[in-house]
Scaffold this active site. Structure first.
Site, PDB file in Angstrom:
ATOM      1  N   THR A  41       0.853  -1.220  -0.035  1.00 36.65           N
ATOM      2  CA  THR A  41       0.050  -0.185   0.012  1.00 36.65           C
ATOM      3  C   THR A  41       0.921   1.206   0.212  1.00 36.65           C
ATOM      4  O   THR A  41       2.099   1.242   0.413  1.00 36.65           O
ATOM      5  CB  THR A  41      -0.988  -0.057   1.230  1.00 36.65           C
ATOM      6  OG1 THR A  41      -1.962   0.883   0.832  1.00 36.65           O
ATOM      7  CG2 THR A  41      -0.312   0.472   2.464  1.00 36.65           C
ATOM      8  N   CYS A  46      -2.615   8.425   6.003  1.00 36.05           N
ATOM      9  CA  CYS A  46      -3.114   7.349   6.462  1.00 36.05           C
ATOM     10  C   CYS A  46      -2.214   6.208   7.029  1.00 36.05           C
ATOM     11  O   CYS A  46      -0.987   6.745   7.135  1.00 36.05           O
ATOM     12  CB  CYS A  46      -3.800   6.443   5.140  1.00 36.05           C
ATOM     13  SG  CYS A  46      -5.037   7.157   4.019  1.00 36.05           S
ATOM     14  N   HIS A  63      -5.789  -0.384   5.911  1.00 39.27           N
ATOM     15  CA  HIS A  63      -5.355   0.886   5.368  1.00 39.27           C
ATOM     16  C   HIS A  63      -6.336   2.103   5.882  1.00 39.27           C
ATOM     17  O   HIS A  63      -7.482   1.779   5.175  1.00 39.27           O
ATOM     18  CB  HIS A  63      -5.345   0.791   3.885  1.00 39.27           C
ATOM     19  CG  HIS A  63      -4.476   2.196   3.278  1.00 39.27           C
ATOM     20  ND1 HIS A  63      -4.018   2.303   2.245  1.00 39.27           N
ATOM     21  CD2 HIS A  63      -4.947   3.655   3.725  1.00 39.27           C
ATOM     22  CE1 HIS A  63      -3.647   3.581   1.814  1.00 39.27           C
ATOM     23  NE2 HIS A  63      -4.469   4.306   2.714  1.00 39.27           N
TER      24      HIS A  63
END
Length: 199
Positions: A41, A46, A63
């Site tokens: 990711t 985040c 996530h």
């Protein structure tokens, strides 16, 4: 039998740099697997929590974009974009697959303050949330790369718990800022769990 679960079907591909099959997670995704692959990711503000059972060889990654619903109903739309729900989904999925809570270990990444001019930046709030959550759940946080201003690319190997982190250059930061602003704006307008790829 494949042991993969995700809130939405993330993209599966062959990662030439990692030389392995990989699954790309977007915001509000999570995945759990016991396969020899990488969960990958890209993060700005985040956070991705990587939780695994080293004895069983199963692990997963989430996530999430926001630590909580800001006082709304418990998980508002039930989306994994909220840290509390994303963590619960990930841990419960691991336990369903035979992982033992007492053996769980974690690594956490992201929470970069890529959006300037905020008094209490969302990246800092996300980073604090994941550290506090894991401490409250008594899940050891073995490694972390949280905070600062850098976007990051993460690769997590759920069978072994190995994690790779690459801090992305500042030239990518402006692009991430635009994407995160657009994503936050969309979240404020709609309860649906959209997915935006961070590059």
């Amino acid at each position: 039998m494949s042991a993969l679960a995700a809130s939405v079907a993330p993209g599966r591909y062959y990662d030439a740099a990692l030389k392995t099959e990989a699954i790309k997670l977007l915001p509000a995704d999570y995945a759990v697997s016991d396969e020899p692959l990488a969960l990958v990711t890209l993060l700005g503000s985040c956070v991705a929590a990587c939780v695994y059972d080293p004895l069983l060889g199963v692990g997963g990654m989430n996530h999430f974009m926001l630590p909580d619903t800001g006082g709304a109903s418990r998980f508002a739309d039930g989306s994994a974009r909220y840290g509390a729900h994303a963590m619960e989904l990930l841990i419960n999925d691991l336990l369903k697959r035979g992982a033992r809570r007492a053996r769980l270990q974690a690594k956490a990444f992201g929470g970069g303050n890529v959006l300037r001019g905020m008094q209490d930046p969302i990246g800092s709030r996300n980073a604090r949330f994941v550290v506090d959550y894991l401490a409250a759940e008594r899940i050891p946080l073995l490694a972390q790369d949280l905070g600062d201003i850098h976007p990051r690319k993460i690769a997590f190997f759920p069978q072994t718990g190995r994690a790779l982190v690459r801090r992305l250059p500042a030239t990518r930061r402006h692009e991430l800022v635009d994407i995160e602003r657009a994503y936050r704006e969309r979240l404020s307008r709609t309860p649906s769990a959209g997915s935006v790829e961070l590059f």
